[in-house]
Design a protein around this motif. Sequence first.
Motif, PDB file in Angstrom:
ATOM      1  N   HIS A  66       0.819  -1.214   0.000  1.00 20.73           N
ATOM      2  CA  HIS A  66       0.000   0.000   0.000  1.00 20.73           C
ATOM      3  C   HIS A  66       0.858   1.273   0.000  1.00 20.73           C
ATOM      4  CE1 HIS A  66       0.684  -0.749   4.340  1.00 20.73           C
ATOM      5  NE2 HIS A  66       0.673   0.563   4.443  1.00 20.73           N
ATOM      6  N   GLU A  67       2.132   1.156   0.337  1.00 17.70           N
ATOM      7  CA  GLU A  67       3.051   2.287   0.168  1.00 17.70           C
ATOM      8  C   GLU A  67       3.529   2.251  -1.281  1.00 17.70           C
ATOM      9  OE1 GLU A  67       6.022   2.676   3.174  1.00 17.70           O
ATOM     10  OE2 GLU A  67       4.676   2.035   4.772  1.00 17.70           O
ATOM     11  N   ALA A  68       2.680   2.739  -2.151  1.00 16.10           N
ATOM     12  CA  ALA A  68       2.815   2.488  -3.584  1.00 16.10           C
ATOM     13  C   ALA A  68       4.114   3.025  -4.165  1.00 16.10           C
ATOM     14  CB  ALA A  68       1.609   3.080  -4.320  1.00 16.10           C
ATOM     15  N   ASP A  69       4.486   4.246  -3.823  1.00 17.69           N
ATOM     16  CA  ASP A  69       5.709   4.808  -4.403  1.00 17.69           C
ATOM     17  C   ASP A  69       6.941   4.042  -3.936  1.00 17.69           C
ATOM     18  OD1 ASP A  69       4.495   6.799  -5.942  1.00 17.69           O
ATOM     19  OD2 ASP A  69       4.379   8.179  -4.247  1.00 17.69           O
ATOM     20  N   LEU A  70       6.956   3.628  -2.680  1.00 19.54           N
ATOM     21  CA  LEU A  70       8.070   2.831  -2.168  1.00 19.54           C
ATOM     22  C   LEU A  70       8.132   1.489  -2.890  1.00 19.54           C
ATOM     23  CD1 LEU A  70      10.324   2.823  -0.027  1.00 19.54           C
ATOM     24  CD2 LEU A  70       8.713   1.728   1.538  1.00 19.54           C
ATOM     25  N   THR A  71       6.972   0.907  -3.126  1.00 19.25           N
ATOM     26  CA  THR A  71       6.910  -0.366  -3.846  1.00 19.25           C
ATOM     27  C   THR A  71       7.370  -0.204  -5.287  1.00 19.25           C
ATOM     28  OG1 THR A  71       5.114  -1.154  -2.427  1.00 19.25           O
ATOM     29  CG2 THR A  71       5.376  -2.237  -4.568  1.00 19.25           C
ATOM     30  N   LEU A  72       6.999   0.898  -5.920  1.00 21.98           N
ATOM     31  CA  LEU A  72       7.454   1.146  -7.291  1.00 21.98           C
ATOM     32  C   LEU A  72       8.973   1.333  -7.346  1.00 21.98           C
ATOM     33  CD1 LEU A  72       4.616   3.481  -8.602  1.00 21.98           C
ATOM     34  CD2 LEU A  72       5.249   1.257  -9.548  1.00 21.98           C
ATOM     35  N   GLN A  73       9.543   1.932  -6.326  1.00 16.24           N
ATOM     36  CA  GLN A  73      10.999   2.052  -6.269  1.00 16.24           C
ATOM     37  C   GLN A  73      11.637   0.668  -6.178  1.00 16.24           C
ATOM     38  OE1 GLN A  73      12.209   4.737  -3.133  1.00 16.24           O
ATOM     39  NE2 GLN A  73      10.744   6.308  -3.764  1.00 16.24           N
ATOM     40  N   ALA A  74      11.037  -0.216  -5.370  1.00 16.92           N
ATOM     41  CA  ALA A  74      11.561  -1.575  -5.244  1.00 16.92           C
ATOM     42  C   ALA A  74      11.435  -2.335  -6.562  1.00 16.92           C
ATOM     43  CB  ALA A  74      10.818  -2.311  -4.128  1.00 16.92           C
ATOM     44  N   ILE A  75      10.328  -2.117  -7.269  1.00 13.50           N
ATOM     45  CA  ILE A  75      10.139  -2.769  -8.568  1.00 13.50           C
ATOM     46  C   ILE A  75      11.189  -2.261  -9.554  1.00 13.50           C
ATOM     47  CG2 ILE A  75       8.583  -2.950 -10.554  1.00 13.50           C
ATOM     48  CD1 ILE A  75       6.245  -2.893  -8.546  1.00 13.50           C
ATOM     49  N   ALA A  76      11.454  -0.965  -9.541  1.00 11.90           N
ATOM     50  CA  ALA A  76      12.454  -0.394 -10.445  1.00 11.90           C
ATOM     51  C   ALA A  76      13.843  -0.959 -10.149  1.00 11.90           C
ATOM     52  CB  ALA A  76      12.467   1.128 -10.317  1.00 11.90           C
ATOM     53  N   ALA A  77      14.156  -1.155  -8.867  1.00 11.85           N
ATOM     54  CA  ALA A  77      15.459  -1.729  -8.504  1.00 11.85           C
ATOM     55  C   ALA A  77      15.572  -3.166  -8.997  1.00 11.85           C
ATOM     56  CB  ALA A  77      15.650  -1.664  -6.990  1.00 11.85           C
ATOM     57  N   ALA A  78      14.486  -3.915  -8.866  1.00 12.99           N
ATOM     58  CA  ALA A  78      14.486  -5.299  -9.346  1.00 12.99           C
ATOM     59  C   ALA A  78      14.631  -5.341 -10.864  1.00 12.99           C
ATOM     60  CB  ALA A  78      13.203  -6.003  -8.924  1.00 12.99           C
ATOM     61  N   GLN A  79      13.938  -4.437 -11.547  1.00 11.20           N
ATOM     62  CA  GLN A  79      14.036  -4.384 -13.004  1.00 11.20           C
ATOM     63  C   GLN A  79      15.455  -4.034 -13.433  1.00 11.20           C
ATOM     64  OE1 GLN A  79      11.672  -1.338 -14.861  1.00 11.20           O
ATOM     65  NE2 GLN A  79      12.059  -2.067 -16.933  1.00 11.20           N
ATOM     66  N   ALA A  80      16.078  -3.077 -12.736  1.00 12.68           N
ATOM     67  CA  ALA A  80      17.445  -2.680 -13.078  1.00 12.68           C
ATOM     68  C   ALA A  80      18.417  -3.841 -12.901  1.00 12.68           C
ATOM     69  CB  ALA A  80      17.878  -1.499 -12.212  1.00 12.68           C
ATOM     70  N   ALA A  81      18.112  -4.730 -11.959  1.00  8.72           N
ATOM     71  CA  ALA A  81      18.969  -5.898 -11.728  1.00  8.72           C
ATOM     72  C   ALA A  81      18.731  -6.994 -12.755  1.00  8.72           C
ATOM     73  CB  ALA A  81      18.733  -6.442 -10.316  1.00  8.72           C
ATOM     74  N   GLY A  82      17.636  -6.880 -13.530  1.00  6.32           N
ATOM     75  CA  GLY A  82      17.371  -7.862 -14.577  1.00  6.32           C
ATOM     76  C   GLY A  82      16.085  -8.635 -14.421  1.00  6.32           C
ATOM     77  N   ALA A  83      15.242  -8.288 -13.450  1.00  4.04           N
ATOM     78  CA  ALA A  83      13.976  -9.000 -13.266  1.00  4.04           C
ATOM     79  C   ALA A  83      13.047  -8.760 -14.443  1.00  4.04           C
ATOM     80  CB  ALA A  83      13.297  -8.568 -11.971  1.00  4.04           C
ATOM     81  N   ASP A  84      12.342  -9.808 -14.842  1.00  3.90           N
ATOM     82  CA  ASP A  84      11.364  -9.714 -15.926  1.00  3.90           C
ATOM     83  C   ASP A  84       9.944  -9.535 -15.401  1.00  3.90           C
ATOM     84  OD1 ASP A  84      13.283 -10.465 -18.125  1.00  3.90           O
ATOM     85  OD2 ASP A  84      13.393 -12.288 -16.928  1.00  3.90           O
ATOM     86  N   VAL A  85       9.702 -10.016 -14.190  1.00  5.11           N
ATOM     87  CA  VAL A  85       8.372 -10.005 -13.575  1.00  5.11           C
ATOM     88  C   VAL A  85       8.563  -9.729 -12.087  1.00  5.11           C
ATOM     89  CG1 VAL A  85       6.226 -11.298 -13.219  1.00  5.11           C
ATOM     90  CG2 VAL A  85       7.689 -11.840 -15.170  1.00  5.11           C
ATOM     91  N   VAL A  86       7.585  -9.086 -11.475  1.00  2.00           N
ATOM     92  CA  VAL A  86       7.653  -8.872 -10.030  1.00  2.00           C
ATOM     93  C   VAL A  86       6.295  -9.195  -9.416  1.00  2.00           C
ATOM     94  CG1 VAL A  86       6.979  -6.435 -10.067  1.00  2.00           C
ATOM     95  CG2 VAL A  86       8.455  -7.291  -8.231  1.00  2.00           C
ATOM     96  N   ARG A  87       6.352  -9.765  -8.217  1.00  2.00           N
ATOM     97  CA  ARG A  87       5.126 -10.111  -7.493  1.00  2.00           C
ATOM     98  C   ARG A  87       5.026  -9.233  -6.261  1.00  2.00           C
ATOM     99  NH1 ARG A  87       4.289 -15.206  -4.329  1.00  2.00           N
ATOM    100  NH2 ARG A  87       6.372 -15.763  -5.102  1.00  2.00           N
ATOM    101  N   VAL A  88       3.821  -8.787  -5.946  1.00  2.00           N
ATOM    102  CA  VAL A  88       3.593  -7.956  -4.763  1.00  2.00           C
ATOM    103  C   VAL A  88       2.557  -8.633  -3.872  1.00  2.00           C
ATOM    104  CG1 VAL A  88       4.193  -5.827  -5.969  1.00  2.00           C
ATOM    105  CG2 VAL A  88       1.799  -6.541  -5.885  1.00  2.00           C
ATOM    106  N   ALA A  89       2.768  -8.547  -2.565  1.00  3.42           N
ATOM    107  CA  ALA A  89       1.861  -9.173  -1.606  1.00  3.42           C
ATOM    108  C   ALA A  89       0.622  -8.302  -1.405  1.00  3.42           C
ATOM    109  CB  ALA A  89       2.567  -9.378  -0.268  1.00  3.42           C
ATOM    110  N   VAL A  90      -0.528  -8.967  -1.269  1.00  3.10           N
ATOM    111  CA  VAL A  90      -1.787  -8.238  -1.088  1.00  3.10           C
ATOM    112  C   VAL A  90      -2.551  -8.846   0.096  1.00  3.10           C
ATOM    113  CG1 VAL A  90      -3.827  -7.332  -2.270  1.00  3.10           C
ATOM    114  CG2 VAL A  90      -1.816  -7.926  -3.603  1.00  3.10           C
ATOM    115  N   PRO A  91      -2.036  -8.666   1.320  1.00  3.04           N
ATOM    116  CA  PRO A  91      -2.731  -9.232   2.473  1.00  3.04           C
ATOM    117  C   PRO A  91      -3.826  -8.338   3.034  1.00  3.04           C
ATOM    118  CG  PRO A  91      -0.645  -8.308   3.171  1.00  3.04           C
ATOM    119  CD  PRO A  91      -0.706  -8.139   1.680  1.00  3.04           C
ATOM    120  N   ARG A  92      -3.871  -7.049   2.633  1.00  2.00           N
ATOM    121  CA  ARG A  92      -4.826  -6.093   3.189  1.00  2.00           C
ATOM    122  C   ARG A  92      -5.569  -5.360   2.073  1.00  2.00           C
ATOM    123  NH1 ARG A  92       0.108  -5.766   5.805  1.00  2.00           N
ATOM    124  NH2 ARG A  92       0.757  -4.394   4.092  1.00  2.00           N
TER     125      ARG A  92
END
Length: 388
Positions: free
Chosen positions: A56-82
């Motif tokens: 739910h901290e969307a901008d922080l999560t987008l930063q994490a996704i961008a870091a994963a993409q920069a490292a070479g990730a093709d897909v990212v999964r996010v948890a949705v418990p709430r």
Amino acid sequence: MATASGQLPVLPTEPAVVPVEDGPQRRPTRKIRLGPLEVGGDAPISVQTMTVTPTHEADLTLQAIAAAQAAGADVVRVAVPRKEDADALAYIAEHARIPVIADIHFQWKYAVMAIEAGCAGVRINPGNIKKHDKVALLGQMADEAGVAIRIGVNGGSLEQAILDEFGGPTPEAMVESALREVRLLEDVGFHDTKISVKHSDPWTMIRTYRLLSERTDYPLHLGVTEAGPLKSGSIKSSVGIGTLLAEGIGDTIRVSLSADPVEEVKAGIAILESLHLRERGLDVVSCPSCGRAQVDVWTLAEDVQKGLEGIEAPLRVAVMGCVVNGPGEAREADLGVAAGNGKGDIIKKGEKIATVREEDIVEALVHFASEMAEEIRAERGEGSPVVA
């Protein structure tokens, strides 16, 4: 699976094994899509990771996704418990630059929200979403929206009925759990499915995926769940994932570590590169050292690795420390050094091009590696990378 034309894919009656140049032959699977990304069939094996930020901290999560993409990730999964996590999915899916999969447990309504939010995929666990009519509803909605579903079975969360029937989280139990969920989706005409059957024990995981691959042609997502910290988890994952990939089994992978998601991506890419399933990037190889070594190979290799950081090119750089195997091994690399007696012979493409003092070896290798990287980029018509 609804394709762009709205038609279900037609599988060949006798599919040919998809060849991978100089690597394992892939088990033929049907092809699905995660947004713009193709999975299965002849598509490259993709690397996935999962963010650890509160979704739910969307901008922080987008930063994490961008870091994963920069490292070479093709897909990212996010948890949705709430619910607040589910509320943030539309914003995240819109602004992420790689496909986003919503990880859903227990609350089927959050899966509905993920589909409506435009996520590329939804992961559901048969052990946690127990209402079969809701699974069927998700299949109908996902089919209409062009969203993929991953059936994610985990050895630690199997349905009690399955555990009672099979006497525990056996390979047979996990495969049956997955296939029962598959049938629920197929009953409503949904086929855009990917399956995982993860276990924390690599040998159990290997046997489970082997069994599953014999019973379905859906693409498979590989992983050793709860593998552990960076070092031991990478070893377990390399054993489990690597064994299956070498047998041609697997279409996407995740190295599940108690570590930064970027480390998961790096480990996953390294596994693919080691099996020639992805073009290798910079690869430093070095001898383990022995009584013949006339240089501190361990320190030299570490210093070379650090010095070459940031050079992005498919180069193998060899650091060798004796006169027995060193020259030959260095000649087999794109660039190498055979060190000893206070100096190092620099070898490029099998030919000695320089001899430098021991203290200048790292600088020399970085210099020549940078030149070779520029040559590769020029041959490919690529510009030089922008240095911040």
